[in-house]
Motif scaffolding. Structure first.
Motif, PDB file in Angstrom:
ATOM      1  N   MET A   1       0.907  -1.502   0.112  1.00  0.00           N
ATOM      2  CA  MET A   1       0.097  -0.395  -0.275  1.00  0.00           C
ATOM      3  C   MET A   1       0.732   1.208   0.369  1.00  0.00           C
ATOM      4  N   ASN A   2       1.211   1.365  -1.104  1.00  0.00           N
ATOM      5  CA  ASN A   2       1.740   2.736  -1.400  1.00  0.00           C
ATOM      6  C   ASN A   2       2.937   3.139  -0.172  1.00  0.00           C
ATOM      7  N   ASN A   3       3.649   1.835   0.331  1.00  0.00           N
ATOM      8  CA  ASN A   3       4.962   2.081   0.395  1.00  0.00           C
ATOM      9  C   ASN A   3       5.091   2.642   1.889  1.00  0.00           C
ATOM     10  N   ILE A   4       3.712   2.221   3.078  1.00  0.00           N
ATOM     11  CA  ILE A   4       3.693   2.654   4.219  1.00  0.00           C
ATOM     12  C   ILE A   4       3.689   1.428   4.690  1.00  0.00           C
ATOM     13  N   LYS A   5       4.692   1.455   5.883  1.00  0.00           N
ATOM     14  CA  LYS A   5       5.103   0.763   6.862  1.00  0.00           C
ATOM     15  C   LYS A   5       4.127   0.912   8.082  1.00  0.00           C
ATOM     16  N   LEU A   6       4.491  -0.450   8.772  1.00  0.00           N
ATOM     17  CA  LEU A   6       4.094  -0.227  10.183  1.00  0.00           C
ATOM     18  C   LEU A   6       5.101   0.294  10.740  1.00  0.00           C
ATOM     19  N   GLY A   7       5.054   0.752  12.300  1.00  0.00           N
ATOM     20  CA  GLY A   7       5.498   1.624  13.332  1.00  0.00           C
ATOM     21  C   GLY A   7       5.372   2.730  13.349  1.00  0.00           C
ATOM     22  N   LYS A   8       5.982   3.694  14.056  1.00  0.00           N
ATOM     23  CA  LYS A   8       5.653   5.219  14.240  1.00  0.00           C
ATOM     24  C   LYS A   8       6.224   6.307  13.486  1.00  0.00           C
ATOM     25  N   TYR A   9       5.554   7.343  13.256  1.00  0.00           N
ATOM     26  CA  TYR A   9       5.711   8.538  12.032  1.00  0.00           C
ATOM     27  C   TYR A   9       5.377  10.298  13.219  1.00  0.00           C
ATOM     28  N   LYS A  10       6.246  11.050  12.740  1.00  0.00           N
ATOM     29  CA  LYS A  10       6.210  11.954  13.072  1.00  0.00           C
ATOM     30  C   LYS A  10       5.208  12.927  11.793  1.00  0.00           C
ATOM     31  N   HIS A  11       3.961  13.695  12.621  1.00  0.00           N
ATOM     32  CA  HIS A  11       3.200  13.987  11.927  1.00  0.00           C
ATOM     33  C   HIS A  11       4.301  15.434  11.628  1.00  0.00           C
ATOM     34  N   PHE A  12       3.662  16.092  10.442  1.00  0.00           N
ATOM     35  CA  PHE A  12       4.580  17.579  10.261  1.00  0.00           C
ATOM     36  C   PHE A  12       3.920  18.745  11.053  1.00  0.00           C
ATOM     37  N   LYS A  13       2.880  18.395  12.146  1.00  0.00           N
ATOM     38  CA  LYS A  13       2.691  19.111  13.296  1.00  0.00           C
ATOM     39  C   LYS A  13       3.124  19.099  14.243  1.00  0.00           C
ATOM     40  N   GLY A  14       3.840  18.080  14.339  1.00  0.00           N
ATOM     41  CA  GLY A  14       5.200  17.966  15.295  1.00  0.00           C
ATOM     42  C   GLY A  14       4.309  16.513  16.650  1.00  0.00           C
ATOM     43  N   ASN A  15       3.446  16.045  16.027  1.00  0.00           N
ATOM     44  CA  ASN A  15       3.425  15.245  17.061  1.00  0.00           C
ATOM     45  C   ASN A  15       3.911  13.418  16.887  1.00  0.00           C
ATOM     46  N   TYR A  16       2.959  12.007  16.927  1.00  0.00           N
ATOM     47  CA  TYR A  16       3.635  10.999  17.536  1.00  0.00           C
ATOM     48  C   TYR A  16       2.490  10.142  16.990  1.00  0.00           C
ATOM     49  N   TYR A  17       2.719   9.394  15.791  1.00  0.00           N
ATOM     50  CA  TYR A  17       1.643   8.577  15.579  1.00  0.00           C
ATOM     51  C   TYR A  17       2.318   7.029  15.336  1.00  0.00           C
ATOM     52  N   GLU A  18       1.552   5.900  15.368  1.00  0.00           N
ATOM     53  CA  GLU A  18       1.920   4.793  15.262  1.00  0.00           C
ATOM     54  C   GLU A  18       0.689   4.146  14.492  1.00  0.00           C
ATOM     55  N   VAL A  19       1.938   2.669  13.395  1.00  0.00           N
ATOM     56  CA  VAL A  19       0.274   2.776  11.987  1.00  0.00           C
ATOM     57  C   VAL A  19       0.410   1.489  12.816  1.00  0.00           C
TER      58      VAL A  19
ATOM     59  N   VAL B   1       6.076  19.405   2.816  1.00  0.00           N
ATOM     60  CA  VAL B   1       7.191  17.904   3.239  1.00  0.00           C
ATOM     61  C   VAL B   1       5.778  17.577   2.880  1.00  0.00           C
ATOM     62  N   LYS B   2       6.851  16.066   3.829  1.00  0.00           N
ATOM     63  CA  LYS B   2       5.569  15.157   3.736  1.00  0.00           C
ATOM     64  C   LYS B   2       4.608  15.318   4.796  1.00  0.00           C
ATOM     65  N   ARG B   3       3.563  14.368   4.968  1.00  0.00           N
ATOM     66  CA  ARG B   3       2.288  15.092   6.127  1.00  0.00           C
ATOM     67  C   ARG B   3       2.579  13.940   7.445  1.00  0.00           C
ATOM     68  N   PHE B   4       2.996  12.563   7.011  1.00  0.00           N
ATOM     69  CA  PHE B   4       3.343  11.726   7.752  1.00  0.00           C
ATOM     70  C   PHE B   4       5.144  10.750   7.835  1.00  0.00           C
ATOM     71  N   GLU B   5       5.803  11.126   8.311  1.00  0.00           N
ATOM     72  CA  GLU B   5       7.721  11.412   8.021  1.00  0.00           C
ATOM     73  C   GLU B   5       7.849   9.793   8.768  1.00  0.00           C
ATOM     74  N   TYR B   6       8.634   9.122   8.064  1.00  0.00           N
ATOM     75  CA  TYR B   6       9.009   7.444   8.878  1.00  0.00           C
ATOM     76  C   TYR B   6       9.880   7.836  10.015  1.00  0.00           C
ATOM     77  N   VAL B   7       9.464   7.366  11.396  1.00  0.00           N
ATOM     78  CA  VAL B   7      10.604   7.228  12.093  1.00  0.00           C
ATOM     79  C   VAL B   7      11.634   6.164  12.715  1.00  0.00           C
ATOM     80  N   ASP B   8      11.051   5.381  13.230  1.00  0.00           N
ATOM     81  CA  ASP B   8      10.893   3.834  13.537  1.00  0.00           C
ATOM     82  C   ASP B   8       9.627   2.447  13.538  1.00  0.00           C
ATOM     83  N   GLU B   9      10.233   1.543  13.810  1.00  0.00           N
ATOM     84  CA  GLU B   9       9.368   0.402  14.180  1.00  0.00           C
ATOM     85  C   GLU B   9       9.009   0.469  16.017  1.00  0.00           C
TER      86      GLU B   9
END
Length: 71
Positions: free
Chosen positions: A1-19, A63-71
């Motif tokens: 799916m469009n190279n979306i990996k499971l794991g932690k991402y940073k939103h461009f506004k600064g908060n962190y999310y986990e896929v 900038v990317k809406r969500f930037e991959y950080v790590d698993e």
């Protein structure tokens, strides 16, 4: 799916999310991203995969809406 990996991402506004999963919309079969906030009440969210990979403009810079950080 469009190279979306499971794991932690940073939103461009600064908060962190986990896929936590990738899914399909039951009616349209659109690719969806299931994710949770890693702050506050840690709410669960769903967003179309096409939006996940979008670029947004911040101070005239794309900038990317969500930037991959790590698993």
């Amino acid at each position: 799916m469009n190279n979306i990996k499971l794991g932690k991402y940073k939103h461009f506004k600064g908060n962190y999310y986990e896929v936590i999963a990738l899914a399909k919309h039951s009616e349209t079969l659109e690719d969806m991203v299931v994710y949770k906030a890693l702050y506050g009440e840690q709410g669960m969210w769903v967003r179309p995969a096409s939006m996940w990979n979008e670029e947004v403009e911040v101070d005239d810079v794309k900038v990317k809406r969500f930037e991959y950080v790590d698993e």
